[in-house]
Scaffold this motif. Structure first.
Motif, PDB file in Angstrom:
ATOM      1  N   ARG A 193       0.826  -1.212   0.000  1.00 46.21           N
ATOM      2  CA  ARG A 193       0.000   0.000   0.000  1.00 46.21           C
ATOM      3  C   ARG A 193       0.861   1.263   0.000  1.00 46.21           C
ATOM      4  NH1 ARG A 193      -2.459   3.736   3.050  1.00 46.21           N
ATOM      5  NH2 ARG A 193      -1.286   3.214   4.933  1.00 46.21           N
ATOM      6  N   ARG A 194       1.993   1.189   0.687  1.00 44.69           N
ATOM      7  CA  ARG A 194       2.892   2.337   0.781  1.00 44.69           C
ATOM      8  C   ARG A 194       3.919   2.358  -0.361  1.00 44.69           C
ATOM      9  NH1 ARG A 194       3.220   4.723   6.203  1.00 44.69           N
ATOM     10  NH2 ARG A 194       1.543   3.822   7.470  1.00 44.69           N
ATOM     11  N   GLU A 195       3.794   1.419  -1.284  1.00 49.63           N
ATOM     12  CA  GLU A 195       4.682   1.307  -2.441  1.00 49.63           C
ATOM     13  C   GLU A 195       6.144   1.116  -2.009  1.00 49.63           C
ATOM     14  OE1 GLU A 195       3.854   4.697  -4.911  1.00 49.63           O
ATOM     15  OE2 GLU A 195       2.010   3.817  -5.674  1.00 49.63           O
ATOM     16  N   LEU A 196       6.320   0.274  -0.998  1.00 50.89           N
ATOM     17  CA  LEU A 196       7.651  -0.137  -0.567  1.00 50.89           C
ATOM     18  C   LEU A 196       8.021  -1.439  -1.261  1.00 50.89           C
ATOM     19  CD1 LEU A 196       7.188   0.587   3.256  1.00 50.89           C
ATOM     20  CD2 LEU A 196       8.183   2.095   1.525  1.00 50.89           C
ATOM     21  N   GLU A 197       9.309  -1.753  -1.283  1.00 56.19           N
ATOM     22  CA  GLU A 197       9.771  -2.913  -2.050  1.00 56.19           C
ATOM     23  C   GLU A 197       9.763  -4.218  -1.265  1.00 56.19           C
ATOM     24  OE1 GLU A 197      13.153  -2.225  -4.946  1.00 56.19           O
ATOM     25  OE2 GLU A 197      13.469  -0.547  -3.571  1.00 56.19           O
ATOM     26  N   PHE A 198      10.107  -4.171   0.021  1.00 58.32           N
ATOM     27  CA  PHE A 198      10.371  -5.404   0.759  1.00 58.32           C
ATOM     28  C   PHE A 198       9.772  -5.356   2.165  1.00 58.32           C
ATOM     29  CE2 PHE A 198      14.140  -4.661  -1.985  1.00 58.32           C
ATOM     30  CZ  PHE A 198      14.032  -5.762  -2.808  1.00 58.32           C
ATOM     31  N   VAL A 199       9.595  -6.567   2.711  1.00 55.09           N
ATOM     32  CA  VAL A 199       9.437  -6.757   4.146  1.00 55.09           C
ATOM     33  C   VAL A 199      10.578  -7.662   4.596  1.00 55.09           C
ATOM     34  CG1 VAL A 199       8.068  -7.788   5.988  1.00 55.09           C
ATOM     35  CG2 VAL A 199       6.937  -6.426   4.222  1.00 55.09           C
ATOM     36  N   TYR A 200      11.398  -7.163   5.492  1.00 57.95           N
ATOM     37  CA  TYR A 200      12.515  -7.945   6.025  1.00 57.95           C
ATOM     38  C   TYR A 200      12.014  -8.775   7.210  1.00 57.95           C
ATOM     39  CZ  TYR A 200      15.854  -5.388   3.150  1.00 57.95           C
ATOM     40  OH  TYR A 200      16.558  -4.880   2.084  1.00 57.95           O
ATOM     41  N   LEU A 201      12.340 -10.071   7.189  1.00 59.76           N
ATOM     42  CA  LEU A 201      11.825 -11.003   8.194  1.00 59.76           C
ATOM     43  C   LEU A 201      12.890 -11.497   9.164  1.00 59.76           C
ATOM     44  CD1 LEU A 201       9.368 -13.234   6.121  1.00 59.76           C
ATOM     45  CD2 LEU A 201       8.852 -11.224   7.525  1.00 59.76           C
ATOM     46  N   GLY A 202      14.102 -10.978   9.072  1.00 58.67           N
ATOM     47  CA  GLY A 202      15.134 -11.481   9.968  1.00 58.67           C
ATOM     48  C   GLY A 202      15.812 -12.712   9.402  1.00 58.67           C
ATOM     49  N   PHE A 203      16.387 -13.521  10.279  1.00 58.80           N
ATOM     50  CA  PHE A 203      17.219 -14.640   9.848  1.00 58.80           C
ATOM     51  C   PHE A 203      16.408 -15.919   9.684  1.00 58.80           C
ATOM     52  CE2 PHE A 203      20.058 -11.825  12.325  1.00 58.80           C
ATOM     53  CZ  PHE A 203      20.848 -11.398  11.269  1.00 58.80           C
ATOM     54  N   TRP A 204      16.662 -16.598   8.578  1.00 58.80           N
ATOM     55  CA  TRP A 204      16.114 -17.935   8.315  1.00 58.80           C
ATOM     56  C   TRP A 204      17.204 -18.945   8.615  1.00 58.80           C
ATOM     57  CZ3 TRP A 204      17.583 -21.249   4.050  1.00 58.80           C
ATOM     58  CH2 TRP A 204      16.816 -22.408   3.939  1.00 58.80           C
ATOM     59  N   ILE A 205      16.850 -19.976   9.386  1.00 60.12           N
ATOM     60  CA  ILE A 205      17.795 -21.037   9.740  1.00 60.12           C
ATOM     61  C   ILE A 205      17.128 -22.364   9.403  1.00 60.12           C
ATOM     62  CG2 ILE A 205      19.195 -22.063  11.578  1.00 60.12           C
ATOM     63  CD1 ILE A 205      19.006 -19.388  13.062  1.00 60.12           C
ATOM     64  N   ALA A 206      17.642 -23.047   8.425  1.00 56.79           N
ATOM     65  CA  ALA A 206      16.981 -24.241   7.897  1.00 56.79           C
ATOM     66  C   ALA A 206      16.795 -25.324   8.952  1.00 56.79           C
ATOM     67  CB  ALA A 206      17.773 -24.794   6.713  1.00 56.79           C
ATOM     68  N   ASP A 207      17.749 -25.452   9.883  1.00 56.70           N
ATOM     69  CA  ASP A 207      17.705 -26.526  10.866  1.00 56.70           C
ATOM     70  C   ASP A 207      17.110 -26.104  12.205  1.00 56.70           C
ATOM     71  OD1 ASP A 207      18.853 -28.342   9.091  1.00 56.70           O
ATOM     72  OD2 ASP A 207      20.888 -27.748   9.644  1.00 56.70           O
ATOM     73  N   CYS A 208      16.480 -24.944  12.249  1.00 54.03           N
ATOM     74  CA  CYS A 208      15.856 -24.463  13.488  1.00 54.03           C
ATOM     75  C   CYS A 208      14.365 -24.263  13.230  1.00 54.03           C
ATOM     76  CB  CYS A 208      16.508 -23.156  13.947  1.00 54.03           C
ATOM     77  SG  CYS A 208      15.747 -22.428  15.421  1.00 54.03           S
ATOM     78  N   ARG A 209      13.538 -25.038  13.910  1.00 52.93           N
ATOM     79  CA  ARG A 209      12.104 -25.011  13.640  1.00 52.93           C
ATOM     80  C   ARG A 209      11.506 -23.630  13.846  1.00 52.93           C
ATOM     81  NH1 ARG A 209       7.766 -25.041  16.607  1.00 52.93           N
ATOM     82  NH2 ARG A 209       8.972 -25.316  18.508  1.00 52.93           N
ATOM     83  N   LYS A 210      11.873 -22.943  14.918  1.00 54.59           N
ATOM     84  CA  LYS A 210      11.222 -21.665  15.203  1.00 54.59           C
ATOM     85  C   LYS A 210      11.699 -20.544  14.277  1.00 54.59           C
ATOM     86  CE  LYS A 210      14.300 -20.199  19.000  1.00 54.59           C
ATOM     87  NZ  LYS A 210      14.321 -19.809  20.419  1.00 54.59           N
ATOM     88  N   MET A 211      12.751 -20.794  13.497  1.00 57.19           N
ATOM     89  CA  MET A 211      13.213 -19.796  12.531  1.00 57.19           C
ATOM     90  C   MET A 211      12.930 -20.212  11.092  1.00 57.19           C
ATOM     91  SD  MET A 211      14.505 -17.453  14.463  1.00 57.19           S
ATOM     92  CE  MET A 211      15.717 -16.456  13.608  1.00 57.19           C
ATOM     93  N   ARG A 212      12.492 -21.462  10.916  1.00 60.19           N
ATOM     94  CA  ARG A 212      12.313 -22.017   9.578  1.00 60.19           C
ATOM     95  C   ARG A 212      11.010 -21.551   8.923  1.00 60.19           C
ATOM     96  NH1 ARG A 212      13.592 -27.480  10.717  1.00 60.19           N
ATOM     97  NH2 ARG A 212      11.384 -27.833  11.152  1.00 60.19           N
TER      98      ARG A 212
END
Length: 239
Positions: A193-212
């Protein structure tokens, strides 16, 4: 070209991967920051915790991958569409990042329910604000209300070309509404709506369930070897 002064933290037990040691490169606290400068740093894989800006700098591990959603290309999957329908009457209010007793009570309840903090665990107002806010960044505390009750709060940084999801906490009584998922979906739609490009979600860690979970938001880009590129994930088959 501005030189950014960094210092390396001491190694410590990793919070996400058992048996691993972690270390961070941290921007020196006296370095002057503002929203515009942090907007450039987040593109290079930095995140903030309070006023502290850092990125992982582990000697033998590259598991933490900075992520962002290109909002114009985002397509909700079936589960996310169901979540949006469940929340079609959820009221959303953007507030400034200042202390609010209702938010603080919800934060402490969330910590007790989700992180097994004992009831008498001391979480002070100062600790709460020190973790979620900063003196130099435009930050929102976004309220999500269901039937007039405060169901969740999303802490969001408003950057030059993006939103950054800092933290979300919610009332366990509203688990059926998937408030964490809806908070991300709302941020994606608000960025559009604000014509921004991205939403940053922090770190993705493939082997960590709460970050996956972040790879559920597709397309998802990850910063690897200094380049933003797609993180491919097999979505559940649509029926």
């Amino acid at each position: 070209m501005i030189s950014i002064p960094l210092w390396l933290s001491a190694e410590h037990d990793c919070s996400y991967l058992e048996g691993k040691l972690a270390r961070s490169a941290v921007v020196q606290p006296d370095f002057p920051l503002d929203t515009a400068f942090y907007s450039r740093l987040i593109e290079q894989g930095f995140r903030r915790s309070g006023d502290q800006v850092y990125r992982p700098h582990c000697q033998h591990c590259k598991a933490c991958v900075p992520t962002r959603v290109p909002v114009a290309a985002f397509r909700a999957n079936r589960g996310q569409r169901r979540c949006a329908r469940r929340n079609q009457h959820t009221q959303v209010i953007i507030k400034t990042a200042e202390f609010n007793e209702r938010h603080f009570d919800l934060y402490r309840r969330y910590q007790r329910a989700r992180h097994q903090n004992p009831p008498d665990a001391a979480i002070s107002r100062e600790d709460y604000l020190h973790f979620l806010t900063s003196h130099w960044c435009e930050t929102w505390f976004v309220e999500f209300l269901i039937e007039g009750r405060l169901a969740a709060v999303a802490v969001v940084d408003a950057l030059d070309h993006a939103l950054s999801a800092v933290y979300t906490f919610f009332d366990p009584d509203f688990d059926a509404y998937s408030p964490g998922v809806f908070a991300v979906l709302w941020q994606i739609e608000e960025a559009k709506r604000r014509e921004l490009e991205f939403v940053y979600l922090g770190f993705w860690i493939a082997d960590c369930r709460k970050m996956r979970y972040k790879n559920q938001y597709q397309p998802l880009q990850g910063l690897t070897a200094g380049q933003w590129q797609d993180i491919h994930f097999q979505q559940p088959r649509e029926e």
